[in-house]
Design a protein around this motif. Structure first.
Motif, PDB file in Angstrom:
ATOM      1  N   THR A   4      -8.419  -6.507  -1.856  1.00  0.00           N
ATOM      2  CA  THR A   4      -8.708  -6.563  -0.514  1.00  0.00           C
ATOM      3  C   THR A   4      -8.388  -7.923   0.095  1.00  0.00           C
ATOM      4  O   THR A   4      -7.725  -8.249   1.163  1.00  0.00           O
ATOM      5  CB  THR A   4     -10.269  -6.207  -0.202  1.00  0.00           C
ATOM      6  OG1 THR A   4     -10.871  -7.150  -0.835  1.00  0.00           O
ATOM      7  CG2 THR A   4     -10.554  -4.768  -0.623  1.00  0.00           C
TER       8      THR A   4
ATOM      9  N   ASP B 242      -6.148   2.727  -2.187  1.00  0.00           N
ATOM     10  CA  ASP B 242      -5.107   2.013  -3.157  1.00  0.00           C
ATOM     11  C   ASP B 242      -4.306   1.033  -2.624  1.00  0.00           C
ATOM     12  O   ASP B 242      -3.861   1.261  -1.354  1.00  0.00           O
ATOM     13  CB  ASP B 242      -4.242   3.199  -3.710  1.00  0.00           C
ATOM     14  CG  ASP B 242      -4.993   4.383  -4.512  1.00  0.00           C
ATOM     15  OD1 ASP B 242      -6.241   4.180  -4.710  1.00  0.00           O
ATOM     16  OD2 ASP B 242      -4.394   5.330  -4.390  1.00  0.00           O
ATOM     17  N   GLY B 243      -4.155   0.011  -3.243  1.00  0.00           N
ATOM     18  CA  GLY B 243      -3.235  -1.022  -2.812  1.00  0.00           C
ATOM     19  C   GLY B 243      -3.100  -2.160  -3.869  1.00  0.00           C
ATOM     20  O   GLY B 243      -3.726  -2.374  -4.761  1.00  0.00           O
TER      21      GLY B 243
ATOM     22  N   VAL C  73       0.888  -1.182  -0.071  1.00  0.00           N
ATOM     23  CA  VAL C  73       0.020   0.185   0.141  1.00  0.00           C
ATOM     24  C   VAL C  73       1.122   1.237   0.004  1.00  0.00           C
ATOM     25  O   VAL C  73       1.921   1.209   0.637  1.00  0.00           O
ATOM     26  CB  VAL C  73      -0.849  -0.034   1.183  1.00  0.00           C
ATOM     27  CG1 VAL C  73      -2.011  -1.173   1.198  1.00  0.00           C
ATOM     28  CG2 VAL C  73      -0.123  -0.095   2.495  1.00  0.00           C
TER      29      VAL C  73
ATOM     30  N   TYR D 248      -7.090   0.129   5.612  1.00  0.00           N
ATOM     31  CA  TYR D 248      -6.960   0.155   4.174  1.00  0.00           C
ATOM     32  C   TYR D 248      -8.109   0.686   3.451  1.00  0.00           C
ATOM     33  O   TYR D 248      -7.911   1.332   2.361  1.00  0.00           O
ATOM     34  CB  TYR D 248      -6.511  -1.180   3.605  1.00  0.00           C
ATOM     35  CG  TYR D 248      -5.222  -1.763   4.130  1.00  0.00           C
ATOM     36  CD1 TYR D 248      -3.956  -1.048   4.343  1.00  0.00           C
ATOM     37  CD2 TYR D 248      -4.984  -3.092   4.265  1.00  0.00           C
ATOM     38  CE1 TYR D 248      -2.816  -1.553   4.911  1.00  0.00           C
ATOM     39  CE2 TYR D 248      -3.745  -3.655   4.812  1.00  0.00           C
ATOM     40  CZ  TYR D 248      -2.678  -2.902   5.155  1.00  0.00           C
ATOM     41  OH  TYR D 248      -1.819  -3.257   5.482  1.00  0.00           O
TER      42      TYR D 248
ATOM     43  N   ASN E 281      -7.725   3.283  -6.804  1.00  0.00           N
ATOM     44  CA  ASN E 281      -8.878   3.718  -6.857  1.00  0.00           C
ATOM     45  C   ASN E 281      -9.103   5.318  -6.799  1.00  0.00           C
ATOM     46  O   ASN E 281      -9.971   6.009  -7.127  1.00  0.00           O
ATOM     47  CB  ASN E 281      -9.685   3.124  -5.660  1.00  0.00           C
ATOM     48  CG  ASN E 281     -10.172   1.682  -5.794  1.00  0.00           C
ATOM     49  OD1 ASN E 281     -10.741   1.334  -6.888  1.00  0.00           O
ATOM     50  ND2 ASN E 281      -9.740   0.987  -4.707  1.00  0.00           N
TER      51      ASN E 281
ATOM     52  N   THR F  88      -9.924  -1.607  -1.010  1.00  0.00           N
ATOM     53  CA  THR F  88      -8.974  -1.619  -2.262  1.00  0.00           C
ATOM     54  C   THR F  88      -9.469  -2.324  -3.451  1.00  0.00           C
ATOM     55  O   THR F  88      -8.570  -2.642  -4.276  1.00  0.00           O
ATOM     56  CB  THR F  88      -7.486  -1.921  -1.667  1.00  0.00           C
ATOM     57  OG1 THR F  88      -7.525  -3.255  -1.001  1.00  0.00           O
ATOM     58  CG2 THR F  88      -7.089  -1.048  -0.800  1.00  0.00           C
TER      59      THR F  88
ATOM     60  N   ARG G  39      -7.006   5.348   5.114  1.00  0.00           N
ATOM     61  CA  ARG G  39      -6.811   4.459   3.785  1.00  0.00           C
ATOM     62  C   ARG G  39      -5.562   4.907   3.222  1.00  0.00           C
ATOM     63  O   ARG G  39      -5.250   6.095   3.406  1.00  0.00           O
ATOM     64  CB  ARG G  39      -7.908   4.619   2.773  1.00  0.00           C
ATOM     65  CG  ARG G  39      -8.279   5.927   1.998  1.00  0.00           C
ATOM     66  CD  ARG G  39      -9.049   6.972   3.167  1.00  0.00           C
ATOM     67  NE  ARG G  39     -10.150   6.508   3.345  1.00  0.00           N
ATOM     68  CZ  ARG G  39     -10.804   6.783   4.490  1.00  0.00           C
ATOM     69  NH1 ARG G  39     -10.180   7.652   5.425  1.00  0.00           N
ATOM     70  NH2 ARG G  39     -12.028   6.550   4.977  1.00  0.00           N
TER      71      ARG G  39
END
Length: 334
Positions: free
Chosen positions: A292, A164-165, A16, A285, A147, A288, A46
């Motif tokens: 996820t 985001d991740g 992340v 987070y 995202n 994501t 996040r």
């Protein structure tokens, strides 16, 4: 007699961005507050890729690099990459192609899969099929989304939800009764208007009009999606139970898509799986999207032991939803 292979997860990687966007930060941007966000979603913060030059592929590459390091594998050993994403680097040129180039996966071919929040599960079964065929030995499946590229930070209904991740898993052949055992997936295109990015595709190509009308951002009917997610995830998990003679007491871990804590809790309760057997990281987070579930597996990998029975479940745009039955394998290096 032909050898029957299952696809086992033998290594993981996750990433992340360093930049954290907290609920208190959002209070300064839109009409919302920390208490309301936590109560409604379970999200406290996040991670956001603040560098405009960072694309979804960059997030994915970071996850792949960590996976290869933990697996003690060279990039040349990877034969195929499947990338689940709703935020590709480009409309034409797969993100998987870019990931292969950036990560030095010179012997791999790559393909993208777009099923929004269900994307990783769909991509996982595609990757597993390649392993099960006997033709491939090392396949990486990635869930990655930036995202923040499709979020309107003036829309308090969506900007609080997404981060985001990227997460990645390595699939390898096994002849043991472990790995990906079964799936139940569903798709219903009549739900498309409830969770959608209308602009940027062939239906509404990007124009000054689509941009000015904010059609290139996520639009969501939260109430409809909330209800459908609980029903869909519960239904497909129950079908997986029935098809594999499982009951809740036999399930060691429920790994749900991290969209909303209240959805996660409702699905766990309907399946009669206690909260201490449900993995959650949405507080750190946010959602994501395709990342996820692999991020959850990566986050909690030290809690899992070989032979653990897992149910992975997700619901996303499309509508798309489903559940997978996975028996955990010993990871490389353990």
């Amino acid at each position: 007699m032909r050898t029957r292979y299952n696809a086992a997860i033998t290594a993981l990687g996750g990433y992340v961005p360093e930049n954290v966007l907290t609920n208190h930060d959002l209070e300064k941007m839109v009409d919302t507050n920390n208490e309301w966000i936590v109560a409604r979603t379970g999200i406290k913060e996040r991670h956001i890729a603040s560098d405009k030059n960072t694309a979804t592929s960059d997030l994915a590459v970071k996850a792949v690099e960590r996976l290869l390091k933990d697996a003690n594998l060279s990039p040349e050993a990877i034969e195929c990459v499947v990338v689940a994403t709703s935020t590709p680097d480009y409309i034409m040129v797969s993100t998987a192609s870019v990931v292969c180039e950036k990560a030095g996966l010179v012997n791999a071919w790559g393909v993208d899969s777009n099923a929004a929040c269900s994307g990783f599960l769909y991509a996982l079964t595609l990757g597993a099929s390649l392993i099960e065929s006997g033709r491939y030995k090392n396949v990486i499946v990635i869930g990655a989304d930036k995202n923040s590229a499709i979020i309107n930070y003036e829309d308090r209904n969506t900007c609080i939800l997404f981060g985001d991740g990227a997460g990645a898993v390595l699939l390898e052949q096994t002849t043991a009764e472990e790995g990906l055992i079964d799936n139940v997936f569903r798709t219903d295109g009549s739900g498309k208007e409830q969770l959608i990015v209308r602009g940027g595709g062939s239906m509404h190509p990007s124009t000054t009009e689509t941009v000015s009308n904010k059609l290139n951002y996520i639009s969501q009917n939260g109430r409809v999606v909330f209800k459908a997610a609980i029903e869909g995830m519960t239904q497909t998990c129950t079908e997986v139970f029935e098809r594999n003679d499982l009951n809740a007491a036999q399930v060691d871990w429920l790994i749900p898509h991290q969209a909303n804590l209240r959805i996660i809790q409702a699905v766990g309760e309907k399946l009669n799986i206690s909260a201490d057997h449900v993995k959650v990281n949405i507080d750190r987070y946010g959602n994501t999207t395709a990342a996820t579930i692999p991020l959850c597996l990566w986050d909690y990998k030290n809690d899992f032991k070989a032979g653990d029975k897992m149910i992975l479940t997700a619901f996303g745009a499309g509508f798309s939803w489903g559940a997978s039955y996975l028996v955990w394998s010993k990871l490389r290096g353990q």
